[in-house]
Write an enzyme that holds these catalytic residues in place. Structure first.
Site, mmCIF file in Angstrom:
data_model
loop_
_atom_site.group_PDB
_atom_site.id
_atom_site.type_symbol
_atom_site.label_atom_id
_atom_site.label_comp_id
_atom_site.label_asym_id
_atom_site.label_seq_id
_atom_site.Cartn_x
_atom_site.Cartn_y
_atom_site.Cartn_z
ATOM 1 N N SER A 149 39.684 26.653 34.219
ATOM 2 C CA SER A 149 38.478 27.374 33.795
ATOM 3 C C SER A 149 37.430 26.368 33.311
ATOM 4 O O SER A 149 37.075 25.440 34.042
ATOM 5 C CB SER A 149 38.858 28.393 32.716
ATOM 6 N N ARG A 219 34.765 39.349 22.358
ATOM 7 C CA ARG A 219 36.108 39.129 22.881
ATOM 8 C C ARG A 219 36.522 40.241 23.839
ATOM 9 O O ARG A 219 37.157 39.981 24.871
ATOM 10 C CB ARG A 219 37.106 39.042 21.728
ATOM 11 N N ASP A 316 41.236 36.499 40.907
ATOM 12 C CA ASP A 316 40.343 35.968 39.874
ATOM 13 C C ASP A 316 38.900 36.212 40.317
ATOM 14 O O ASP A 316 38.369 35.508 41.155
ATOM 15 C CB ASP A 316 40.602 34.476 39.688
ATOM 16 N N HIS A 349 41.918 36.024 36.260
ATOM 17 C CA HIS A 349 41.619 34.677 35.778
ATOM 18 C C HIS A 349 42.731 34.117 34.904
ATOM 19 O O HIS A 349 43.006 32.916 34.906
ATOM 20 C CB HIS A 349 40.294 34.695 35.010
ATOM 21 N N ASP A 350 43.398 34.981 34.151
ATOM 22 C CA ASP A 350 44.478 34.539 33.263
ATOM 23 C C ASP A 350 45.661 33.942 34.008
ATOM 24 O O ASP A 350 46.551 33.357 33.385
ATOM 25 C CB ASP A 350 44.966 35.709 32.404
#
Length: 375
Positions: A149, A219, A316, A349-350
């Site tokens: 990232s 968040r 992602d 993405h994680d």
């Protein structure tokens, strides 16, 4: 089984010039190291962290069994980045809130907490600060620089700012710059923070408050973008919270996904600094090495000398495979040595933090090849 990690810090009295034209002096960088530096200092691997991570990359802290580093599945004895063979360094970036000098620290001239007066930092500034730390450690050249990232952006920037010091670059789930959509997500998150009544123009420390409401929302926005639609549907679907029925209310938390996001937001607001969030998302926005080359990424990467591994994940959508392929294409135009793996993983993405067997296999194989070069 994780090993014991030991936090360290290094102070720098001399000023670090920043891309903005400002400078910062009398600053401290928090870092950790794992493994042993070999005799010719050729086995060092620098790990660059993403937005809300830190220098605590691997291992656990003594007496804190649930304190695993954020990439502990990747780095350690016998793991893909094997600390029996590599000397791994994790550095907390300037402006962060996990030990390195940041907005919550005092300005050396005024004695007042920086707050909103902390200078804007960029990916390039972080790389320059990391290079100074490596100088102090006596490391002239890295076996590899690795990041996912925002960390991947730093790894890419290392190959441009210090091409002679970077033998390999491993860029995971990253991009050569942010899309307009990504910048938009960052801006909405920042607006949530700066419009919180407890933000006080970034000087909330003086008022003894924290803009928790804004941090919670920031968040929640970010977390949505880190997950894929498939994962959210599989994990939560349209499930209601246990033991409740529809209340037909605009205020109640009724769905499991709502409860999960609020939990993530609450937890984040208790440990992350609001000014740090603004700084780091701005650094993401500003990163664009092609900008100084008329928009040509190929021209920007012409100075790179490293061998590259790029990894992306099919689901992602925050840093899509297309963005990694842009980097691959620009490297190929420069006839650079580049490997590319596009992993079919459902986690969004994680995925770069998780234990996908194919992903771990690619990383292990690549670092095995680097290790053989050192033999």
């Amino acid at each position: 089984m994780s090993f014991i990690a030991t936090p360290q810090s290094m102070h720098f009295a001399e000023a670090l010039p920043l891309i903005s034209g400002a400078a910062i002096r009398d600053y401290t960088l928090a870092y950790e190291t794992y493994g042993q530096l070999n005799a010719d200092k050729s086995n060092a691997v620098l790990v660059c962290h993403a937005l809300n991570a830190s220098h605590h990359v691997a291992g656990v802290y003594e007496g804190e069994p649930r304190s695993e580093g954020w990439w502990d599945n990747m780095i350690g004895p016998g793991k893909p980045v094997d600390t029996n063979r590599f000397f791994v360094i994790g550095v907390n970036n300037l402006g962060s809130c996990f030990g390195s000098t940041g907005p919550m620290h005092k300005h050396p001239d005024t004695g007042e907490v920086y707050g909103a007066d902390f200078p804007v930092v960029t990916v390039e500034d972080w790389v320059n600060a990391q290079a100074r730390l490596l100088d102090r450690l006596g490391i002239g050249q890295l076996a590899a620089v690795l990041g996912g990232s925002l960390g991947g952006m730093q790894a890419l920037s290392w190959t441009l700012q210090y091409p002679e010091r970077t033998r390999h670059a491993v860029v995971v789930a990253s991009a050569p710059n942010l899309t307009a959509e990504n910048i938009a997500f960052n801006e909405v998150a920042r607006r949530a923070i700066v419009t919180d009544p407890d933000f006080h123009g970034g000087h909330f420390y003086r008022h003894g408050v924290i803009p928790q409401r804004g941090l919670r929302i920031a968040r929640m926005i970010g977390h949505i973008t880190y997950l894929s639609d498939d994962v959210m549907n599989e994990k939560f679907g349209r499930q209601l919270r246990e033991g409740i029925h529809l209340k037909y209310s605009t205020q109640e938390v009724e769905f499991q996904i709502e409860s999960y996001l609020r939990y993530q937001g609450d937890k984040f607001s208790e440990y992350f600094d609001a000014n740090t969030y603004l700084l780091i998302t701005r650094a993401l926005d500003y990163f664009d090495p092609a900008l100084r080359h008329g928009g040509s990424l190929a021209q920007a990467l012409a100075v790179a000398r490293a061998r590259f591994l790029l990894v992306s994940f099919t689901t992602d959508w925050r840093f899509s495979p297309q963005r990694s392929r842009e980097i691959v294409q620009a490297l190929l135009e420069n006839r650079r040595d580049v490997s590319y793996a596009e992993i079919d993983a459902p986690h969004g993405h994680d995925a770069f933090l998780l234990d996908d067997a194919r992903y771990m296999g690619v990383m292990r194989s690549y670092f095995d090849s680097i290790s053989k070069e050192l033999a």
